[in-house]
Write an enzyme that holds these catalytic residues in place. Structure first.
Site, short mmCIF file in Angstrom:
data_model
loop_
_atom_site.label_atom_id
_atom_site.label_comp_id
_atom_site.label_asym_id
_atom_site.label_seq_id
_atom_site.Cartn_x
_atom_site.Cartn_y
_atom_site.Cartn_z
N LEU A 84 0.74 -1.12 0.05
CA LEU A 84 -0.16 0.22 -0.02
C LEU A 84 0.92 1.39 0.04
CD1 LEU A 84 -2.67 -1.11 2.64
CD2 LEU A 84 -2.96 -1.28 0.16
N SER A 125 11.99 3.74 -1.32
CA SER A 125 11.52 5.01 -1.63
C SER A 125 12.69 6.11 -1.07
CB SER A 125 10.40 5.39 -1.15
OG SER A 125 9.91 6.75 -1.33
N TYR A 150 3.47 4.79 5.98
CA TYR A 150 4.01 4.48 4.76
C TYR A 150 5.60 4.47 4.51
CZ TYR A 150 5.42 4.42 -0.26
OH TYR A 150 6.14 4.25 -1.26
N LYS A 154 8.69 1.14 4.55
CA LYS A 154 9.70 1.13 3.33
C LYS A 154 11.15 1.07 4.28
CE LYS A 154 7.37 0.97 -0.05
NZ LYS A 154 7.31 -0.18 -0.74
N GLY A 295 4.72 17.72 6.52
CA GLY A 295 5.43 16.46 6.24
C GLY A 295 6.61 16.89 4.89
P1 NAD Z 1 0.64 0.53 -7.14
O1 NAD Z 1 -0.38 0.56 -6.25
O2 NAD Z 1 -0.07 0.89 -8.67
O3 NAD Z 1 1.16 -1.02 -7.27
C1 NAD Z 1 1.25 -1.88 -5.96
C2 NAD Z 1 0.39 -3.29 -6.36
O4 NAD Z 1 0.60 -3.97 -5.16
C3 NAD Z 1 -1.08 -3.03 -6.58
O5 NAD Z 1 -1.39 -3.42 -7.82
C4 NAD Z 1 -1.70 -3.46 -5.33
O6 NAD Z 1 -2.94 -4.19 -5.96
C5 NAD Z 1 -0.78 -4.88 -5.09
N1 NAD Z 1 -0.95 -4.94 -3.51
C6 NAD Z 1 -1.00 -4.25 -2.58
N2 NAD Z 1 -0.84 -4.78 -1.64
C7 NAD Z 1 -0.99 -6.17 -1.91
C8 NAD Z 1 -1.08 -7.44 -1.07
N3 NAD Z 1 -1.00 -7.70 0.20
N4 NAD Z 1 -0.80 -8.73 -1.77
C9 NAD Z 1 -0.82 -8.40 -3.29
N5 NAD Z 1 -0.93 -7.56 -4.07
C10 NAD Z 1 -0.81 -6.12 -3.40
O7 NAD Z 1 1.80 1.22 -6.89
P2 NAD Z 1 3.18 1.61 -7.54
O8 NAD Z 1 3.12 2.84 -7.83
O9 NAD Z 1 3.05 0.69 -8.75
O10 NAD Z 1 4.31 1.17 -6.63
C11 NAD Z 1 4.91 -0.07 -6.66
C12 NAD Z 1 5.83 -0.02 -5.35
O11 NAD Z 1 6.64 0.80 -5.38
C13 NAD Z 1 5.30 0.08 -4.09
O12 NAD Z 1 5.69 -0.89 -3.23
C14 NAD Z 1 5.42 1.48 -3.62
O13 NAD Z 1 5.40 1.55 -2.39
C15 NAD Z 1 6.88 1.73 -4.09
N6 NAD Z 1 7.08 3.08 -4.60
C16 NAD Z 1 6.28 3.71 -5.38
C17 NAD Z 1 6.35 5.23 -5.54
C18 NAD Z 1 5.52 5.92 -6.63
O14 NAD Z 1 5.43 7.02 -6.40
N7 NAD Z 1 4.61 5.15 -7.34
C19 NAD Z 1 7.51 5.90 -5.07
C20 NAD Z 1 8.28 5.28 -4.43
C21 NAD Z 1 8.26 3.71 -4.07
C1 UD1 Z 2 5.46 11.75 -2.14
C2 UD1 Z 2 5.28 11.20 -0.75
C3 UD1 Z 2 6.55 10.10 -0.77
C4 UD1 Z 2 6.39 9.20 -2.00
C5 UD1 Z 2 6.29 9.76 -3.23
C6 UD1 Z 2 6.46 8.96 -4.25
C7 UD1 Z 2 4.23 12.73 0.76
C8 UD1 Z 2 4.53 13.70 1.94
N1 UD1 Z 2 5.53 12.25 0.14
O1 UD1 Z 2 6.50 12.32 -2.28
O2 UD1 Z 2 6.44 9.44 0.42
O3 UD1 Z 2 7.55 8.23 -1.91
O4 UD1 Z 2 5.14 10.68 -3.37
O5 UD1 Z 2 5.11 8.43 -4.38
O6 UD1 Z 2 3.07 12.58 0.28
N2 UD1 Z 2 2.23 19.22 -4.86
C9 UD1 Z 2 1.66 20.24 -5.03
N3 UD1 Z 2 0.22 20.01 -5.33
C10 UD1 Z 2 -0.25 18.72 -5.19
C11 UD1 Z 2 0.29 17.66 -4.97
C12 UD1 Z 2 1.67 17.78 -4.89
O7 UD1 Z 2 1.82 21.31 -5.07
O8 UD1 Z 2 -1.63 18.54 -5.58
C13 UD1 Z 2 3.97 19.52 -4.72
C14 UD1 Z 2 4.27 18.79 -3.59
O9 UD1 Z 2 4.01 19.83 -2.30
C15 UD1 Z 2 5.77 18.25 -3.74
C16 UD1 Z 2 5.72 17.98 -5.15
O10 UD1 Z 2 4.55 18.57 -5.63
O11 UD1 Z 2 6.52 19.69 -3.67
C17 UD1 Z 2 5.69 16.70 -5.47
O12 UD1 Z 2 4.63 16.01 -4.64
P1 UD1 Z 2 4.30 14.59 -4.55
O13 UD1 Z 2 3.83 14.11 -5.88
O14 UD1 Z 2 3.05 14.29 -3.63
O15 UD1 Z 2 5.57 13.53 -4.28
P2 UD1 Z 2 6.44 13.93 -2.91
O16 UD1 Z 2 5.96 14.80 -2.05
O17 UD1 Z 2 7.77 14.14 -3.46
#
Ligand code: NAD
Ligand code: UD1
Length: 340
Positions: A84, A125, A150, A154, A295
């Site tokens: 999640l 992350s 969250y 990680k 945050g």
């Molecule tokens: P996403 O939600 O699109 O994909 C995660 C998938 O995991 C989903 O398809 C969900 O259905 C599945 N899932 C969740 N809990 C599960 C469980 N208990 N069993 C089986 N499946 C489960 O997210 P994403 O953006 O593709 O992210 C993938 C990974 O990367 C995550 O671990 C996320 O925390 C990490 N991550 C994402 C970002 C981002 O900005 N997208 C940034 C840093 C790290």
């Molecule tokens: C967020 C998460 C971080 C996660 C990352 C990637 C928080 C505090 N952190 O990071 O844990 O790993 O996403 O998924 O949520 N912004 C706006 N308006 C908006 C949305 C965002 O101004 O509607 C700004 C934010 O203040 C920031 C930048 O855009 O400066 C990026 O925001 P966002 O996409 O949410 O990513 P992070 O905050 O870097």
């Protein structure tokens, strides 16, 4: 290699499947579909030209379900995306986040070792750096205080996987610290499909562009950055996906524990992104300045040199590609994937 891809129906997982198959690997997907739609896998199969990707609607906390997948497919390694990821929701539901992400990973890793599969690439992350002690952020930068459950999942999972590898050096653990993934496959058929109102910047912008919200709120313009808005290291999801294929090299050469930043090394402000989106796509994004989001930090971008040096991986796409492909996905799929 045969890869078990947990969370493979999600945003980053679906893009990674394409890069894996292109590089000659095969994959089996386990996903409980809590935040995804199996249509993504059908579209991935079409892109790579296979009839289907083996898929199990299984929760990673379901030990018996995982056992069956391992007994049938004998994966060589796991790319572990399942989890999640909504920061705000994790503050409201900490138990659910710790239980899903941490218990799920503990079950997964236990089933892996029972089947002799001791290779894992974990989706971490940049959030583990907290308010980073140095910019650009290298992997040596100390981990910091996370501001939400969250982020702590990680950080804790990194520690758990590190300890498991230390106790049993047969494990190869690759921790990939993603910066800010955006964009979509250039074909526009797969992309990010957030539930409800997006928290992240790029999906919010594309939803404003498609008319779902009247304007973007920019969270603060008084940060110590060139234009006062927050600066981040946005990375095209196709580059990020390719980073996982490159990380398999570390496993092949038996890296033990390895940690890599996956970012571009460039910082862009919120206004840079809005302006690039408007310029490249010819769509106006109305915005207002709002208070800072609790945050948030001012600036976060990577030094990605280690991944380049050790894995030969480097991001190829720039900001114009990111805003173009994000919009291409959203305008062709204004409501994301169709409801099943
Ligand atoms: P996403 O939600 O699109 O994909 C995660 C998938 O995991 C989903 O398809 C969900 O259905 C599945 N899932 C969740 N809990 C599960 C469980 N208990 N069993 C089986 N499946 C489960 O997210 P994403 O953006 O593709 O992210 C993938 C990974 O990367 C995550 O671990 C996320 O925390 C990490 N991550 C994402 C970002 C981002 O900005 N997208 C940034 C840093 C790290
Ligand atoms: C967020 C998460 C971080 C996660 C990352 C990637 C928080 C505090 N952190 O990071 O844990 O790993 O996403 O998924 O949520 N912004 C706006 N308006 C908006 C949305 C965002 O101004 O509607 C700004 C934010 O203040 C920031 C930048 O855009 O400066 C990026 O925001 P966002 O996409 O949410 O990513 P992070 O905050 O870097």
């Amino acid at each position: 290699m045969i890869l078990l891809v947990t969370g493979g129906a999600g945003y980053i997982g679906s893009h990674t499947l394409i890069e894996l198959y292109r590089a000659g690997h095969t994959a089996v997907v386990v996903d409980n579909l809590s935040n995804s739609n199996p249509e993504s896998l059908r579209r991935v199969a079409k892109i790579i030209g296979v009839t289907e990707i083996p898929f199990y609607k299984t929760d990673i906390r379901d030990r018996e379900g995982l056992e069956k997948v391992f007994s049938k497919h004998h994966p060589d390694a796991c790319i572990h995306f399942a989890g999640l990821k909504a920061v705000g929701e994790s503050v409201e539901k900490p138990w659910e986040y710790y239980e899903n992400n941490i218990s799920g990973t503990l079950v997964l890793v236990d089933v892996m070792r029972r089947h002799g599969c001791k290779n894992i690439i974990f989706s971490s992350s940049a959030t583990v750096y907290g308010d980073p002690a140095e910019i650009p952020i290298t992997e040596q930068c100390p981990k910091g205080q996370c501001t939400n459950p969250y982020g702590w999942t990680k950080s804790m999972l990194e520690q758990i996987l590190t300890d498991i590898q230390k106790a049993d050096p047969a494990w190869n653990v690759v921790l990939l610290r993603y910066f800010n993934p955006v964009g979509a496959h250039p074909g526009g058929t797969i992309g990010e499909n957030p539930n409800g109102i997006p928290n992240n910047l790029m999906p919010y912008i594309t939803q404003v562009a498609v008319g779902k919200h009247p304007e973007l709120g920019i969270f603060g313009n008084d940060y110590p950055t060139p234009d006062g808005t927050g600066v981040r290291d946005y990375i095209h999801v196709v580059d990020l996906a390719a980073g996982h294929v490159s990380a398999l090299q570390a496993i092949r050469r038996r890296c033990g524990l390895a940690v890599y930043n996956l970012g571009t090394g460039h910082g862009y402000s919120v206004l840079d992104i809005v302006n690039a989106f408007q310029r490249v796509n010819g769509v106006q994004i109305p915005y207002t300045i709002r208070p800072r989001r609790p945050g948030d930090i001012a600036t976060c971008y990577s030094n990605p040199a280690k991944a380049q040096k050790e894995l030969g991986w480097k991001a190829r796409y720039g900001i114009d590609d990111m805003v173009r492909d994000s919009w291409n996905w959203q305008r062709h799929n204004p409501d994301g994937y169709p409801e099943e």
